[in-house]
Structure formats: C-alpha cells, structure tokens
Design a protein around this motif. Sequence first.
Motif, PDB file in Angstrom:
ATOM      1  N   GLU A 137       6.073  -8.121 -39.741  1.00  0.00           N
ATOM      2  CA  GLU A 137       6.466  -9.075 -40.778  1.00  0.00           C
ATOM      3  C   GLU A 137       6.770 -10.437 -40.170  1.00  0.00           C
ATOM      4  O   GLU A 137       7.405 -10.528 -39.119  1.00  0.00           O
ATOM      5  N   GLN A 140      12.879  -5.963 -37.679  1.00  0.00           N
ATOM      6  CA  GLN A 140      11.690  -5.306 -38.205  1.00  0.00           C
ATOM      7  C   GLN A 140      12.001  -3.830 -38.441  1.00  0.00           C
ATOM      8  O   GLN A 140      12.645  -3.186 -37.611  1.00  0.00           O
ATOM      9  N   LYS A 143       9.624 -12.025 -38.020  1.00  0.00           N
ATOM     10  CA  LYS A 143      10.963 -11.725 -38.503  1.00  0.00           C
ATOM     11  C   LYS A 143      11.774 -11.121 -37.369  1.00  0.00           C
ATOM     12  O   LYS A 143      11.256 -10.326 -36.580  1.00  0.00           O
TER      13      LYS A 143
END
Length: 185
Positions: free
Chosen positions: A144, A157, A154
């Motif tokens: 992500e 995760q 991100k």
Amino acid sequence: MRTHPLENDLNADAADILSAIQKGFRAIIDVKGKLAEYFLDQELVRLKNKGAITSYHWADKDGEPDFLVEYQGHRLKIECKNIRSKELFRTPPSYKVELQKTRNSKDGTNTRGYKGNEFDILATCLFNHTKRWEYLFICTSRLESRPKDSAFLKIMQPVPFTATSPWHSTLEAAINERVAEKNRP
C-alpha cells in the motif's frame, strides 16, 4: 576458551555478551533484526546452491537494501523486516509490519520513509508472533502507498497470518512474480 571471533573482538565471553544484550531492550530488537537477515541469508544460500538464483550479496549499510539478488539477468533488491511484536490490525485481523528506515539523514531531515522503487521484494519475518524464523514475501508493487503521497509506501502494512495472495510463503515465488512484472512490456 573463546571460540567465536566476536568474543575476541569484544574481549568478553559469549555468556557475558548475551547477558549484556538481554539487559538492553534496543539491543534485543537490533539482534532480532539481524537474526531475521541471517536466517534469510541461509535461505538465499539454499536458493543459490540449487541454482534458483545466480548470485546474491548481503549488504549491511544504511541506505542500501538488505540483499541484492541476481536472477535471470535481473537485479532484485530485497528488504527484510520483522513484524511488530505486539500490535495487530483488527480489520481484517493481520500482523503489522513497519516500513521505515532506522535512521534519518545526517542533516536531520526525515528520510525514514521508503519509496516504492527502493526495493523489489519485502521479506517479512514472523518470529515476533510465531517464535519461528519463517517469512512471508511480497512484491513491493503490491504494498500500500501513502494516501497523500503515492511515491512513498505506507508506514504500517498488514501482513496476513498465512500466505494469501498477494503474499507468498516462499522467496522463490516472490522472485518469480517480480521478474514476470519486470518482463511485462
């Protein structure tokens, strides 16, 4: 008699070195991180010996991925991380891995975040929950991104409890997926 070179380097017996590590919270985290890399290194040795990869290099330098792997003419970068020891995601239930570098830049600017192109495969060690040096693997392209800056991954995760797509239970499967991605026009 001291049998390991580190005992000589530190002028201390193994039991004293281990006792000192045991007294330091940060030292234990550092050792677990290095052990995760060490056991992944053993897997890479196995893959090289069976001809599944051409070569590899274990880097131990800030700003470089943990491993560089050569496979079918492709150079792949692998980053190794431990899952968080206590925290889980609730929805859906999963482990949690933190994708940040250990240090900021020398000038103090925040450079801890990873960009999506800094490594090809994430090897996530499950030891902190399973007490076994086992891993789940994922291509970085499947992780992500940050909502406000998609160039960066991100920080936290989700990692499934068992290998479910897009996660792999073997490094070889993740390598094959990543090479297939690179070979697409």
